[in-house]
Design a protein around this motif. Structure first.
Motif, PDB file in Angstrom:
ATOM      1  N   LEU A   1      24.319  24.883  -8.202  1.00  8.39           N
ATOM      2  CA  LEU A   1      25.914  24.899  -7.532  1.00  8.39           C
ATOM      3  C   LEU A   1      25.536  25.684  -6.381  1.00  8.39           C
ATOM      4  O   LEU A   1      25.922  24.908  -5.416  1.00  8.39           O
TER       5      LEU A   1
ATOM      6  N   TYR B   1      31.741  19.093   0.165  1.00  3.72           N
ATOM      7  CA  TYR B   1      30.306  20.296  -0.475  1.00  3.72           C
ATOM      8  C   TYR B   1      29.017  20.132  -0.032  1.00  3.72           C
ATOM      9  O   TYR B   1      27.825  20.925   0.286  1.00  3.72           O
ATOM     10  N   SER B   2      28.952  19.070   0.378  1.00  5.30           N
ATOM     11  CA  SER B   2      27.781  18.156   0.557  1.00  5.30           C
ATOM     12  C   SER B   2      27.607  18.294   2.094  1.00  5.30           C
ATOM     13  O   SER B   2      26.152  18.264   2.701  1.00  5.30           O
TER      14      SER B   2
ATOM     15  N   ASN C   1      24.102  19.854  -5.832  1.00  5.73           N
ATOM     16  CA  ASN C   1      26.064  19.284  -6.680  1.00  5.73           C
ATOM     17  C   ASN C   1      25.770  18.564  -7.461  1.00  5.73           C
ATOM     18  O   ASN C   1      26.985  19.805  -8.602  1.00  5.73           O
TER      19      ASN C   1
END
Lengths: 306, 353
Positions: free
Chosen positions: A230, B159-160, A289
């Motif tokens: 993660l 998040y990426s 992710n």
């Protein structure tokens, strides 16, 4: 016909209720986990993206249509087309080739950071969790201090001190990465410390470091691996951020963050120079992710997606 | 949370008040320790730089005795631990040294640039909370169905994506192509200096002065970077809200409420949501802190004259006093926000008292 028979045989062997050996039991477990993992379509997508990254990095010189650093000023800033699928940059270099070779840099950074940071985090976390008391207090205070800085800023400060460059960026990112792993390993160790099998090993006379190294660390590994997966996206984004600020990989290395930074000057008229490396970063960190999310679900069905 | 349980052992003799003071004292002590650790790191970073500060002042053609005298004046001949004590003393007095780049005390510089960051981060966190909390709630209620998957993917993309890249794409689309928002900086050139600076936050200053043209222009400039920061905090807030809500929706009091005939909307948005408010405060505070300190890249992309850009400019000019000063302030903000959320937590949650 015999093909299907033998796969059925394999499956029965893997799913046997009474495994004959530790290997069989372990493979059976792995098979079950893989089956569960396979059903998560998003996680499989993530895995595919990571495999793609690894393959592209491994075969970069063979699959890239041009040399990544060969300039051709007559062909500068060409839009995406038949000759250059993703266009060319301000020095006439083929962007697709640079992206492909950049995959190597990304993989290099991520691997090195993990190789440095994960063992440190694992060691600090297990030692703190196992011994408790003042050892725990000191080590956890230390990790708190590191966690009190936002990642990029701490990395920036270290790179400022060490000097720009890809290896210093790796060191700086590793310094910011280990505390999170230490936290996870410690939490896991705390639940293991009081279990009966650890008591049994202790009674047999095993020393503290043997217990930590042989019995606790292996059991902490799955959670640490999930945390690391993660975290990969964060590592990639930090590295790209350092590259963007000119503090990571130095030119002419085709590092994706640095490519965005140079493309910034041509953003309005030649959008592809800056946007395409960004898409590459997005895809790879999204891959990590999704994979990490899937692994976490696998490890702890209770916390599904939480 | 372990901090709290460690700091407040159950004591029968102590009255409630002394116990509270004791646990507060423990909290403050641990924060002070963290801050000392921060200083330790910045001090060490300042000492491992390959630049010799004395050499930087006298130049490399100065005679040896001049060089030695400067070294003594800077305290570089003292043992390291003594230098560290002097350093801590200076920082506690608010003396972060002088910036080479601006020629002014670092603290003064930081006080000047911080309101810009504060303004941006505050708007960002507002956007993050307003969108993130409802998204998390909806995702939890429709667990594993398409709204949940959608929220999950939106969060994962958040998040990426490299924030500096998204900023550039945003400028390309919304500023250059569509013309919906202002470009980089806080104001257009001809709006600058009209509203007198009171708080340093242009939106508020313009509102105070009644300069609504300036206000509109400032809003035009801030909306894109604030939306970006909002998106990134939304990714975190919606995810945490979802898992906190899932925990609550399985509780018995929810079943009780439903059995009693309370409407489903009320069960979700009043009964359950009220019970996640306390941990949610911590989540929001953490992401606010990370916006206050972490918008280095956003500020660089949008030429936003705040703390982050000050830090990167200082960094690129090897202005170490400014870099370390800004780093300390950033650490301090984090410690402070943590303290604040902890106090709020105690205030709101009766169990934590």
């Amino acid at each position: 016909m015999s093909e299907t028979l033998s796969t059925a045989g394999w499956r029965a062997w893997l799913l046997s209720e009474r495994p004959q050996s530790a290997l069989q039991a372990r493979l059976g477990q792995a098979w079950l986990s893989w089956n569960a993992f396979q059903r998560n379509r998003l996680a499989m997508l993530g895995l595919a993206l990571i495999l793609l990254l690894v393959l592209v990095a491994a075969f970069a010189p063979w699959i890239s249509p041009y040399e990544p650093n060969v300039q051709n000023l007559r062909l500068r800033l060409q839009p995406p087309g038949a000759a250059h699928w993703l266009g060319t940059d301000e020095l006439g270099r083929d962007i697709l080739s640079r992206i492909i070779h950049g995959a190597r840099i990304t993989l290099y950074i991520v691997t090195l950071v993990v190789v440095i940071a994960a063992p440190i985090g694992l060691l600090v976390g297990t030692v703190a969790g196992y011994f408790g008391g003042w050892v725990d207090a000191v080590l956890m205070r230390l990790t708190d201090i590191f966690l009190a800085f936002p990642r990029l800023i701490l990395a920036l400060a270290f790179v400022a001190a060490l000097g720009p460059g890809i290896d210093n960026a790796v060191i700086a990112i590793a310094i910011t990465a280990w505390p999170a792993y230490a936290r996870v390993a410690r939490a896991e160790t705390l639940t293991l410390r009081r279990s009966d099998f650890i008591a049994a090993v202790r009674i047999q006379g095993a020393g503290a470091f043997r217990i930590i190294g042989r019995h606790i660390m292996p059991l902490c590994l799955p959670s640490v691996i999930v945390r690391v997966t993660l975290d990969m996206a964060g590592i990639i984004l930090t590295a790209a951020g350092l590259g963007f600020l000119g503090l990571g990989a130095q030119p002419p290395a085709p590092e994706w963050g640095a490519m965005i930074s140079t493309g910034r000057a041509y953003l309005l008229d030649q959008w592809w120079v800056a946007t395409i490396p960004g898409l590459a970063i997005c895809l790879v960190s999204l891959g990590f992710n999704l994979l990490g999310d899937g692994l976490r679900d696998l490890l702890d069905p209770k916390r599904r997606g939480g | 949370m372990t901090e709290r349980s460690l700091a407040a052992p159950p004591r029968l003799l102590g009255t409630r008040l002394t116990r509270r003071i004791r646990s507060l004292g423990g909290l403050l002590a641990s924060l002070a320790l963290t801050f000392l650790g921060l200083l330790c790191i910045t001090f060490l970073i300042g000492r491992i730089i390959p630049i010799d500060p004395a050499l930087a002042i006298v130049g490399d053609r100065a005679p040896a005795h001049v060089y030695e005298r400067v070294r003594e004046e800077l305290g570089l001949n003292l043992p390291l631990w003594q230098q560290f004590f002097i350093y801590v003393g200076q920082v506690l007095r608010g003396d972060f040294g002088t910036s080479v780049l601006t020629g002014r005390p670092v603290l003064e510089d930081i006080a000047r640039v911080f309101p810009a960051t504060l303004e941006l981060a505050t708007l960002g966190i507002l956007i993050g909370v307003i969108f993130g909390v409802p998204m998390g709630v909806v995702a939890a209620v429709h667990r594993d169905r398409w709204p949940d998957q959608l929220v999950r993917v939106i969060g994962l993309v958040g998040y990426s994506v490299p924030i500096f890249w998204l900023g550039l794409v945003g400028l390309l689309v919304f500023y250059a192509k569509l013309g919906w928002v202002g470009g980089s900086g806080r104001l257009d050139f001809f709006h600058e200096g009209i509203a007198p600076s009171v708080t340093g936050m242009i939106l508020i200053d313009a509102a105070i002065a009644g300069e609504w043209d300036v206000f509109r222009n400032a809003l035009h400039h801030i909306v894109l970077p604030a939306a970006l920061l909002g998106y990134f905090s939304l990714a975190y807030i919606s995810r945490m809200t979802r898992s906190l809500m899932l925990e609550q929706l399985n509780q018995e009091y929810i079943t009780t409420a439903r059995v009693k005939g309370v409407s489903e909307a009320r069960v979700i948005w009043v009964h359950a949501l009220r019970n996640i408010l306390v941990p949610l405060i911590t989540v929001v505070a953490l992401s606010y802190a990370s916006l206050l300190e972490g918008s280095v890249l956003t500020e660089t992309v949008f030429a936003w004259p705040g703390l982050g850009r000050y830090l990167t400019n200082a960094l690129l000019a090897a202005d170490m006093a400014a870099v370390l000063g800004a780093t300390i302030v950033v650490g301090l903000v984090f410690v402070g926000v943590n303290l604040l959320s902890d106090l709020l937590y105690r205030l709101v949650d009766p169990r934590a008292r």
